[in-house]
Design a protein around this motif. Structure first.
Motif, PDB file in Angstrom:
ATOM      1  N   GLN A   1       7.150 -34.292  20.327  1.00  0.00           N
ATOM      2  CA  GLN A   1       6.907 -35.633  20.873  1.00  0.00           C
ATOM      3  C   GLN A   1       6.424 -36.650  19.828  1.00  0.00           C
ATOM      4  N   ARG A   2       6.327 -36.230  18.579  1.00  0.00           N
ATOM      5  CA  ARG A   2       5.944 -37.105  17.464  1.00  0.00           C
ATOM      6  C   ARG A   2       4.543 -37.702  17.635  1.00  0.00           C
ATOM      7  N   CYS A   3       3.696 -37.066  18.404  1.00  0.00           N
ATOM      8  CA  CYS A   3       2.334 -37.579  18.563  1.00  0.00           C
ATOM      9  C   CYS A   3       1.491 -37.201  17.346  1.00  0.00           C
ATOM     10  N   GLN A   4       0.532 -38.040  17.022  1.00  0.00           N
ATOM     11  CA  GLN A   4      -0.316 -37.828  15.858  1.00  0.00           C
ATOM     12  C   GLN A   4      -1.655 -37.205  16.214  1.00  0.00           C
ATOM     13  N   LYS A   5      -1.964 -37.156  17.481  1.00  0.00           N
ATOM     14  CA  LYS A   5      -3.186 -36.505  17.948  1.00  0.00           C
ATOM     15  C   LYS A   5      -2.932 -35.969  19.353  1.00  0.00           C
ATOM     16  N   ILE A   6      -3.861 -35.207  19.843  1.00  0.00           N
ATOM     17  CA  ILE A   6      -3.723 -34.646  21.186  1.00  0.00           C
ATOM     18  C   ILE A   6      -3.895 -35.765  22.213  1.00  0.00           C
ATOM     19  N   PRO A   7      -2.904 -36.055  23.025  1.00  0.00           N
ATOM     20  CA  PRO A   7      -3.031 -37.131  24.014  1.00  0.00           C
ATOM     21  C   PRO A   7      -4.191 -36.886  24.970  1.00  0.00           C
ATOM     22  N   GLU A   8      -4.969 -37.915  25.213  1.00  0.00           N
ATOM     23  CA  GLU A   8      -6.110 -37.783  26.110  1.00  0.00           C
ATOM     24  C   GLU A   8      -5.677 -37.361  27.509  1.00  0.00           C
ATOM     25  N   ALA A   9      -4.492 -37.796  27.915  1.00  0.00           N
ATOM     26  CA  ALA A   9      -4.012 -37.451  29.257  1.00  0.00           C
ATOM     27  C   ALA A   9      -3.832 -35.948  29.409  1.00  0.00           C
ATOM     28  N   LEU A  10      -3.418 -35.274  28.332  1.00  0.00           N
ATOM     29  CA  LEU A  10      -3.279 -33.821  28.398  1.00  0.00           C
ATOM     30  C   LEU A  10      -4.616 -33.154  28.671  1.00  0.00           C
ATOM     31  N   VAL A  11      -5.622 -33.635  27.969  1.00  0.00           N
ATOM     32  CA  VAL A  11      -6.958 -33.060  28.129  1.00  0.00           C
ATOM     33  C   VAL A  11      -7.470 -33.278  29.549  1.00  0.00           C
ATOM     34  N   LYS A  12      -7.303 -34.487  30.053  1.00  0.00           N
ATOM     35  CA  LYS A  12      -7.821 -34.823  31.372  1.00  0.00           C
ATOM     36  C   LYS A  12      -7.087 -34.081  32.489  1.00  0.00           C
ATOM     37  N   LEU A  13      -5.771 -33.977  32.343  1.00  0.00           N
ATOM     38  CA  LEU A  13      -4.971 -33.387  33.419  1.00  0.00           C
ATOM     39  C   LEU A  13      -4.983 -31.855  33.416  1.00  0.00           C
ATOM     40  N   TYR A  14      -5.034 -31.273  32.210  1.00  0.00           N
ATOM     41  CA  TYR A  14      -4.805 -29.830  32.125  1.00  0.00           C
ATOM     42  C   TYR A  14      -5.901 -29.051  31.405  1.00  0.00           C
ATOM     43  N   GLY A  15      -6.742 -29.727  30.637  1.00  0.00           N
ATOM     44  CA  GLY A  15      -7.665 -29.051  29.729  1.00  0.00           C
ATOM     45  C   GLY A  15      -8.368 -27.811  30.259  1.00  0.00           C
ATOM     46  N   PRO A  16      -9.094 -27.885  31.352  1.00  0.00           N
ATOM     47  CA  PRO A  16      -9.859 -26.730  31.832  1.00  0.00           C
ATOM     48  C   PRO A  16      -9.014 -25.554  32.309  1.00  0.00           C
ATOM     49  N   LYS A  17      -7.690 -25.773  32.508  1.00  0.00           N
ATOM     50  CA  LYS A  17      -6.838 -24.717  33.065  1.00  0.00           C
ATOM     51  C   LYS A  17      -5.992 -24.020  32.011  1.00  0.00           C
TER      52      LYS A  17
END
Length: 238
Positions: free
Chosen positions: A25-41
């Motif tokens: 996805q050419r992202c330069q850092k971990i998207p915050e949305a990933l952390v918020k939506l999925y992080g604990p799981k």
């Protein structure tokens, strides 16, 4: 390219059970949305084939066991949060030069790591990081890594043998290979003893379409879109 916003995540994310893939996805850092939506799981996280330069936000995955960061832009500035559950770390084809610094960070923050792969980094002196490297360089590197991380079961593409582990305890401390930094000096080897038993590594890195594991036989197939390999449950006797 800027990081994707949360409204772009659904079509790019593959999340199944506890496995999350966000690769290519050419992202330069971990998207915050990933952390918020999925992080604990999430227990298995694949961020391969991006342009990641920082692991900020990784502490939002508190139960992470497997982390795939192949083919990114991570360098010696890499910083890990404390992740006591992490067992597998794949950093193939990044920009890591300083093996000593990396091992110190891993020892401090990833205490239960069992599987580590650094192929394609200058810090890993095999043919993937430079034609000047030879088998003795790579075996010295393995002894050095195993001296600092004695609990590893797999290093790069090869299972750690008990005789290798014993040799690492005996003389691995002195096995770091120091390369010249552009000043024309010859390579300095802190120990010149020859070694045997080297198992050749793959001659080329796999592409995003090839999901073959770098760690041996797996009990399931992890098939993230651009994963460097199937990740990573190995036989209990490894």
């Amino acid at each position: 390219m800027e990081d994707h916003e949360s409204d772009m995540l659904p079509s790019a994310v593959t999340f199944l059970d506890d496995k999350l893939c966000y690769s290519g996805q050419r992202c330069q850092k971990i998207p915050e949305a990933l952390v918020k939506l999925y992080g604990p799981k999430v227990q298995c996280l694949d961020l391969s084939y991006n342009e990641i330069v920082t692991l900020r936000g990784l502490d939002g995955f508190p139960v992470l066991k497997e982390l795939v960061l192949d083919n990114n832009q991570l360098s010696d500035t890499i910083s890990f949060p404390y992740l006591p559950t992490l067992q597998t770390l794949s950093l193939n084809k990044n920009k890591i030069l300083d093996i000593q610094s990396l091992l110190l960070k891993i020892r401090q923050n990833l205490p239960n790591l069992s599987y580590l792969s650094l192929l394609g980094n200058k810090a890993c002196p095999n043919e993937l990081s430079g034609e000047e490297n030879d088998e003795e360089d790579y075996q010295r590197y393995r002894y050095y890594v195993l001296y600092h991380l004695p609990n590893l079961k797999f290093l790069d593409s090869t299972k750690v043998r008990e005789v290798e582990r014993s040799e690492a305890r005996r003389r691995g401390k002195f096995m770091n290979v120091i390369r010249p930094r552009g000043d024309g000096m010859d390579e300095i080897r802190l120990n010149s003893d020859s070694t045997g038993g080297f198992t050749p590594l793959p001659k080329s890195m796999r592409g995003p379409e090839d999901h073959k594991s770098a760690y041996g036989k797996c009990l399931y197939k992890y098939s993230g879109k651009n994963s460097e390999g199937n990740r990573f449950i190995c036989n209990s006797d490894l």
